[in-house]
Enzyme design. Structure first.
Site, PDB file in Angstrom:
ATOM      1  N   SER A  29       0.891  -1.388  -0.047  1.00 36.01           N
ATOM      2  CA  SER A  29      -0.014   0.059   0.052  1.00 36.01           C
ATOM      3  C   SER A  29       0.910   1.309  -0.014  1.00 36.01           C
ATOM      4  O   SER A  29       0.851   1.920  -0.640  1.00 36.01           O
ATOM      5  CB  SER A  29      -0.974   0.064   1.127  1.00 36.01           C
ATOM      6  OG  SER A  29      -1.766  -1.227   1.330  1.00 36.01           O
ATOM      7  N   ARG A  33       1.692   4.208  -3.120  1.00 38.03           N
ATOM      8  CA  ARG A  33       1.324   5.718  -2.804  1.00 38.03           C
ATOM      9  C   ARG A  33       2.437   6.766  -2.796  1.00 38.03           C
ATOM     10  O   ARG A  33       2.653   7.527  -3.167  1.00 38.03           O
ATOM     11  CB  ARG A  33       0.821   5.812  -1.366  1.00 38.03           C
ATOM     12  CG  ARG A  33      -0.722   5.332  -1.203  1.00 38.03           C
ATOM     13  CD  ARG A  33      -1.040   5.000   0.328  1.00 38.03           C
ATOM     14  NE  ARG A  33      -2.574   4.748   0.262  1.00 38.03           N
ATOM     15  CZ  ARG A  33      -3.087   3.470   0.146  1.00 38.03           C
ATOM     16  NH1 ARG A  33      -2.173   2.651  -0.457  1.00 38.03           N
ATOM     17  NH2 ARG A  33      -4.456   3.363   0.257  1.00 38.03           N
ATOM     18  N   GLY A 101      -5.809  -3.868  -7.910  1.00 38.75           N
ATOM     19  CA  GLY A 101      -7.036  -3.079  -7.755  1.00 38.75           C
ATOM     20  C   GLY A 101      -6.479  -1.367  -6.951  1.00 38.75           C
ATOM     21  O   GLY A 101      -6.824  -0.504  -7.321  1.00 38.75           O
ATOM     22  N   ARG A 129     -13.312  -6.713 -11.452  1.00 35.89           N
ATOM     23  CA  ARG A 129     -13.582  -6.011 -10.331  1.00 35.89           C
ATOM     24  C   ARG A 129     -14.250  -4.658 -10.469  1.00 35.89           C
ATOM     25  O   ARG A 129     -14.251  -4.065 -11.404  1.00 35.89           O
ATOM     26  CB  ARG A 129     -12.224  -5.671  -9.434  1.00 35.89           C
ATOM     27  CG  ARG A 129     -11.486  -7.227  -9.279  1.00 35.89           C
ATOM     28  CD  ARG A 129     -10.445  -6.872  -8.320  1.00 35.89           C
ATOM     29  NE  ARG A 129     -10.252  -6.608  -7.148  1.00 35.89           N
ATOM     30  CZ  ARG A 129      -9.603  -6.002  -6.408  1.00 35.89           C
ATOM     31  NH1 ARG A 129      -8.147  -6.364  -6.731  1.00 35.89           N
ATOM     32  NH2 ARG A 129      -9.758  -5.840  -4.990  1.00 35.89           N
ATOM     33  N   SER A 174     -13.325   1.215   2.419  1.00 40.01           N
ATOM     34  CA  SER A 174     -12.499   0.996   1.449  1.00 40.01           C
ATOM     35  C   SER A 174     -11.396   2.044   1.425  1.00 40.01           C
ATOM     36  O   SER A 174     -11.704   3.207   0.923  1.00 40.01           O
ATOM     37  CB  SER A 174     -13.012   0.823   0.074  1.00 40.01           C
ATOM     38  OG  SER A 174     -12.065   1.081  -1.083  1.00 40.01           O
ATOM     39  N   ASP A 327      -6.989  -8.113   4.281  1.00 41.67           N
ATOM     40  CA  ASP A 327      -6.417  -8.899   3.439  1.00 41.67           C
ATOM     41  C   ASP A 327      -5.857 -10.277   4.138  1.00 41.67           C
ATOM     42  O   ASP A 327      -5.192 -10.982   3.621  1.00 41.67           O
ATOM     43  CB  ASP A 327      -5.045  -8.337   2.999  1.00 41.67           C
ATOM     44  CG  ASP A 327      -5.632  -7.049   1.940  1.00 41.67           C
ATOM     45  OD1 ASP A 327      -6.581  -7.203   1.320  1.00 41.67           O
ATOM     46  OD2 ASP A 327      -4.690  -5.840   1.784  1.00 41.67           O
ATOM     47  N   LYS A 354     -12.126  -9.054  -3.822  1.00 46.72           N
ATOM     48  CA  LYS A 354     -10.886  -8.706  -3.950  1.00 46.72           C
ATOM     49  C   LYS A 354     -10.422  -9.351  -5.097  1.00 46.72           C
ATOM     50  O   LYS A 354     -11.126  -9.405  -6.296  1.00 46.72           O
ATOM     51  CB  LYS A 354     -10.236  -9.258  -2.614  1.00 46.72           C
ATOM     52  CG  LYS A 354     -10.507  -8.593  -1.363  1.00 46.72           C
ATOM     53  CD  LYS A 354     -10.132  -7.364  -1.305  1.00 46.72           C
ATOM     54  CE  LYS A 354     -10.612  -6.519  -0.154  1.00 46.72           C
ATOM     55  NZ  LYS A 354     -10.034  -5.259   0.000  1.00 46.72           N
ATOM     56  N   ARG A 358     -12.796 -14.164  -2.100  1.00 42.05           N
ATOM     57  CA  ARG A 358     -11.753 -14.910  -1.231  1.00 42.05           C
ATOM     58  C   ARG A 358     -12.774 -15.778  -0.366  1.00 42.05           C
ATOM     59  O   ARG A 358     -11.946 -16.922   0.190  1.00 42.05           O
ATOM     60  CB  ARG A 358     -11.063 -13.772  -0.272  1.00 42.05           C
ATOM     61  CG  ARG A 358      -9.869 -13.265  -1.386  1.00 42.05           C
ATOM     62  CD  ARG A 358      -9.051 -12.358  -0.475  1.00 42.05           C
ATOM     63  NE  ARG A 358      -7.788 -12.050  -1.623  1.00 42.05           N
ATOM     64  CZ  ARG A 358      -7.003 -10.947  -1.303  1.00 42.05           C
ATOM     65  NH1 ARG A 358      -7.349 -10.095  -0.334  1.00 42.05           N
ATOM     66  NH2 ARG A 358      -6.055 -10.698  -2.170  1.00 42.05           N
ATOM     67  N   ARG A 403      -2.864 -13.919  -2.466  1.00 43.99           N
ATOM     68  CA  ARG A 403      -3.208 -14.310  -0.965  1.00 43.99           C
ATOM     69  C   ARG A 403      -3.757 -15.694  -0.833  1.00 43.99           C
ATOM     70  O   ARG A 403      -3.548 -16.288   0.026  1.00 43.99           O
ATOM     71  CB  ARG A 403      -3.730 -13.195  -0.211  1.00 43.99           C
ATOM     72  CG  ARG A 403      -3.283 -11.976  -0.377  1.00 43.99           C
ATOM     73  CD  ARG A 403      -3.505 -10.952   0.865  1.00 43.99           C
ATOM     74  NE  ARG A 403      -3.022  -9.633   0.465  1.00 43.99           N
ATOM     75  CZ  ARG A 403      -1.917  -9.041   0.764  1.00 43.99           C
ATOM     76  NH1 ARG A 403      -0.779  -9.886   0.979  1.00 43.99           N
ATOM     77  NH2 ARG A 403      -1.678  -7.950   0.170  1.00 43.99           N
TER      78      ARG A 403
END
Ligand code: S3P
Length: 448
Positions: A29, A33, A101, A129, A174, A327, A354, A358, A403
């Site tokens: 993440s 960024r 995503g 998605r 989110s 996650d 996701k 999942r 994952r």
């Protein structure tokens, strides 16, 4: 790139005594960024510890396509020369965000208030998605989106020529949606206000403040209210990306279920918006300690020490904790299979949108390996069999989801028979060194 290559079948085999130090890669993440905000500032941002997984590499390529100059030296230091807020160039090619995503939603937000048009696509997983959750608020700024039916990629965003600031209450918990709105707000005049009812990861807010934007967060009766003042000049930063708690989850959980294990996972960020799994594992009775607790770059950090924990019990995970471990539910469901009693997970319908559904992916694979699972639209319950009592032996589909692949490979380390995964290729999106790292600990994970 995941979903574009030949499947890589993998299997994991009963192992004992995992030991040593697991140096997991940088936070995914934060890595996305850092590249995006670096690209939006004027001057040179220097990033060390960047996750060099495919998802992040795709974001780097997208930023280059929009005018940022990005280089990596032989020591793994990344330098981003940004174009400034509002300065994105129109990309000459379709932007392929691969499996990510986070990448596509954040980039859509960042370009939606620039006077450019960009077309986005991804792999078979990403193209399924939902994107309306992002394009709906971006429309309020004046951006237009045309995609496939159901708001799916490929999709073209026509950025607003004359963006308006927005006040937006995020309807789903989110961080991607929140971040897309904040990044769009960067190039809108005046104040953009985002309200979230449930706190999600706050890396965008922290990093915007670090780059010099005026941003405030206040917890009110309405929820968490974030106010960003638009059109700042962002100053380039030196960013040391902390290690990813979501990646740490895999060696930690592997150690908990594998007999005789004692594993150290150093330098893990324990930002409360990310650390829910570790709290849950401790509630289950995991022998998981935080050593050398400290602050680094404004974030709480610790070395995690995980030891084999034969007597874990199932718990009910509080739904309000979901955002802080969203996650990690797949690997939690694996640990739950080895605990005694039921682990109940509610308020988790986001898991269905996701990289894969999942709940469906884990439920199917756990059942095939001899574990009883019940599920509904936004909940699931795993009935633990106790340590040593999980059969294994089945092949699990990873559904282009890193994952899911890693969770089942962790599971096979402690099942009676090996667990197979149809395609481990997606692991490279977030944890490219998963195989050598697990092998160094003594885990028997093989290709084929
Ligand atoms: C992320 C937010 C979460 C998470 C994803 C990374 C981010 O997604 O699942 O892996 O970096 O903002 P949502 O925002 O869809 O919950």
């Amino acid at each position: 790139m995941s979903g574009h290559g030949t499947p890589i079948p993998m299997s994991s085999h009963r192992s004992t005594g995992l030991s040593g130090t697991a140096d997991v890669p940088g936070d995914k993440s934060i890595s996305h960024r850092a590249l995006i905000l670096g690209a939006l500032s004027v001057g040179e941002t220097v990033i060390t510890g960047l996750l060099e997984g495919q998802d992040v590499l795709d974001t780097a390529k997208a930023m280059q396509a929009m005018g940022a100059d990005i280089t990596r030296d032989e020591h793994g230091t990344w330098r981003v020369h940004g174009v400034g807020v509002g300065g994105f160039a129109e990309p000459g090619q379709v932007i392929d965000c691969g499996n990510s995503g986070t990448g596509v939603r954040l980039i859509m937000g960042a370009m939606a208030t620039c006077p450019i048009t960009a077309t986005f696509t991804g792999d078979a997983s990403l193209n399924k998605r939902p994107m309306a959750r992002v394009t709906d608020p971006l429309a309020l700024f004046g951006a237009q989106a045309v995609g496939r039916s159901g708001g799916r990629l490929p999709m073209t965003i026509v950025g607003a020529d004359d963006p308006l600031p927005v006040r937006y209450t995020v309807p789903v918990p989110s961080a991607q949606v929140k971040s897309a709105v904040l990044l769009a707000g960067l190039n809108a005049p005046g104040q953009t206000v985002v309200i979230e009812q449930e706190a999600t990861r706050d890396h965008t807010e922290r990093m915007l403040a670090g780059f010099g934007a005026q941003i405030t967060t206040e917890d009110t009766d309405e929820g968490r209210v974030i106010i960003l003042t638009g059109q700042p000049e962002l100053s380039p930063q030196t960013i040391v990306v902390p290690r990813d708690p979501s990646s740490a989850a895999f060696p930690v959980c592997a150690a908990l279920i594998t007999e005789g294990s004692d594993v150290l996972v150093p330098n893990i960020g324990l930002n409360p918006t990310r650390a829910g799994l570790f709290t849950t594992l401790r509630e289950m009775g995991a022998d998981l300690s935080y050593e050398n607790q400290r602050e680094e770059g404004g974030e709480p950090v610790a070395d995690l020490r995980a030891r084999f924990s034969p007597d874990m019990t199932g718990v009910e995970v509080p739904p309000e904790r979901a955002a802080s471990m969203i996650d990690e539910y797949p690997v939690l469901s694996v640990v739950a299979a080895f605990a005694k009693g039921d682990t109940v997970m509610r308020g988790v319908k986001e898991l269905r949108v996701k990289e894969s559904d999942r709940i469906e992916a884990m439920t199917t694979g756990l059942r095939a390996n001899g574990v009883a699972v019940e599920d509904g639209p936004d909940w699931w319950i795993v009935t633990g069999r106790g340590m040593g009592n999980v059969r294994g032996g089945a092949t699990c589909a990873s559904h282009l989801d890193h994952r899911i692949a890693m969770s089942f490979l962790v599971m096979g380390l402690a099942t009676q028979s090996p667990v197979h995964v149809d395609d481990g290729g997606p692991i490279a999106t977030s944890f490219p060194v998963f195989e050598p790292l697990m092998a160094d600990l003594g885990a028997d994970i093989r290709r084929g």
